[in-house]
Design a protein around this motif. Structure first.
Motif: not given
Lengths: 151, 188
Positions: A66-70, A100-104, A131-136
Motif C-alpha cells: 500500500i505504501g508503495s502504491a500511494i 516503500a512510500f518515500i522511494v516510490t 520495475l521501480s514499483f517492485i524494487l521499492a
C-alpha cells in the motif's frame, strides 16, 4: 533534434543556437508540464493526508505494498514525502511501508506517466515504472531488515 | 483537431514532422483532460478548485528557477557535447563508467522528474542507453540537499542503510531494462 547524418565536427557551433534549441525543446514540453502541475495541485487539495493514514492496516507486507502504491500515485517535492512519512511513523505505520512510500514517491510516477511515455516511449515508461514499483518493496524489506539486524 | 494544429503553428513546430505530431496531440489531450477536471470541480466545489489553482501556482513558482537551470544545462550540453561524445560516455559500450555517470547525475539532479524528460530524450536521440536513463531516474530517490531532512525524520542510520540499496536498485532497474531492450533488438 539532432540529425543522425551529422558527423561530430559539422554541428553548428553557436551558443545562441544551442539556447534556441533548448528553449524550443522545453517549449514543446510546456503543455505536458502545465498538465502535470495542474493535476498535482488538484490531487494535493482533493486527497487529504488523514485519508492516507487511514488506509494502512497494520499487516506488514500489505502495508508495504500500500505504501508503495500511494507513493506511486503521489508526486512532487520529496520533502512532502518525508513530512508525510514522518507523520505516518508517529501514527504507528511500519517503517517497511514508509520506506516503500518515500522511494516510490520519487521513482514511480503515475501522475507524470503520460509525460514520461510521450518523451521516452510508452513501453519504456511502462517497464521502468513497474520495475521501480517492485524494487521499492524490495528496497524497503532490505533496508528495514538490515536496520533490525545491526541494531 | 483544428485547435491542435493552430497551437502547433504558434509554437513554431511546423517542421517537426509526423513523429512529433502524435506526441503533441497526446500532450494537449492530457492538458485538456486536466482542465476539464478543474471545470468540473469549479462547478461542484469552487473553493477547492481555487485552492488547487493556488497550490498549482506555488508549484510553478518553485519550479521556474529549476526550469531556467535546466534550459541553461540543456543549452550547454547541446553546445559542448557532440553525439559522438555522448555515445562514448553513456552510449553502447560505455561500461562501468556509464553507470557511474548516470547514477551520479541522478543523485545530483534537482527538481521534479518530469522537467528532465526533454533532456533525457535529447540525450537518448544522441545515443544514450535506455538502461542508463532508467538508472538515472531511479537514483533520483537520493537527494543530497534533502539528506539532512531525511536524517531529521528517520534517523542517520536509516539514511546510511537506505542509500546503498537505492544505488543497487538503480543498477538492477537499468540492467533489466537493458536486457529487455537487447532481447527486443534480437527478435527484430
Amino acid at each position: 533534434m539532432i540529425d543522425p547524418k551529422h558527423k561530430g565536427g559539422e554541428k553548428s557551433k553557436s551558443i545562441a543556437m544551442s539556447f534556441y534549441r533548448a528553449f524550443k525543446s522545453l517549449g514543446s514540453a510546456l503543455p505536458m508540464l502545465a498538465g502535470v502541475v495542474l493535476l498535482l495541485g488538484l490531487l494535493l487539495i482533493c486527497v487529504p493526508k488523514q485519508f492516507i493514514a487511514s488506509v494502512f492496516t497494520g499487516e506488514l507486507f500489505r502495508d508495504t505494498v500500500i505504501g508503495s502504491a500511494i507513493g506511486s500515485i503521489s508526486a512532487g517535492n520529496p520533502i512532502t514525502s518525508y513530512i508525510i512519512g514522518g507523520e505516518l511513523m508517529k501514527g504507528g505505520v511500519s517503517l517497511f511501508a514508509i520506506t516503500a512510500f518515500i522511494v516510490t514517491w520519487v521513482t514511480v510516477g503515475i501522475v507524470q506517466f503520460p509525460a514520461e511515455a510521450a518523451f521516452l516511449g510508452r513501453r519504456f515508461a511502462l517497464i521502468r515504472n513497474s520495475l521501480s514499483f517492485i524494487l521499492a518493496i524490495l528496497v524497503a524489506i532490505a533496508t528495514v531488515t538490515t536496520l533490525v539486524a545491526i541494531q | 483537431m483544428k485547435v491542435v494544429r493552430d497551437t502547433e503553428d504558434k509554437g513554431g513546430n511546423k517542421g517537426e514532422g509526423e513523429k512529433r505530431k502524435w506526441d503533441t496531440h497526446y500532450d494537449l489531450y492530457f492538458l485538456v483532460s486536466v482542465i476539464f477536471l478543474y471545470l468540473l470541480l469549479f462547478f461542484f466545489d469552487p473553493e477547492s478548485a481555487y485552492n488547487a489553482l493556488k497550490v498549482t501556482g506555488n508549484i510553478f513558482i518553485q519550479i521556474i528557477p529549476i526550469l531556467l537551470f535546466v534550459i541553461i544545462f540543456m543549452a550547454l550540453i547541446d553546445y559542448f557535447l557532440l553525439p559522438k561524445t555522448v555515445a562514448k560516455y553513456v552510449g553502447k559500450g560505455s561500461g562501468v563508467k556509464g553507470w557511474f555517470l548516470a547514477i551520479s547525475a541522478g543523485i545530483i539532479s534537482q527538481g521534479p522528474i518530469y522537467i528532465w524528460y526533454p533532456l533525457l530524450k535529447d540525450l537518448r536521440d544522441q545515443g544514450m542507453r535506455s538502461g542508463l536513463i532508467a538508472a538515472f531516474l531511479y537514483s533520483r530517490a537520493i537527494k543530497i540537499p534533502l539528506l539532512p531532512l531525511m536524517v531529521y525524520y528517520f534517523g542517520l542510520l536509516f539514511v546510511i542503510v537506505l542509500l546503498p540499496y537505492v544505488v543497487i536498485a538503480s543498477l538492477i532497474v537499468g540492467q533489466i531494462i537493458e536486457l529487455i531492450e537487447n532481447r527486443k533488438d534480437k527478435i527484430q
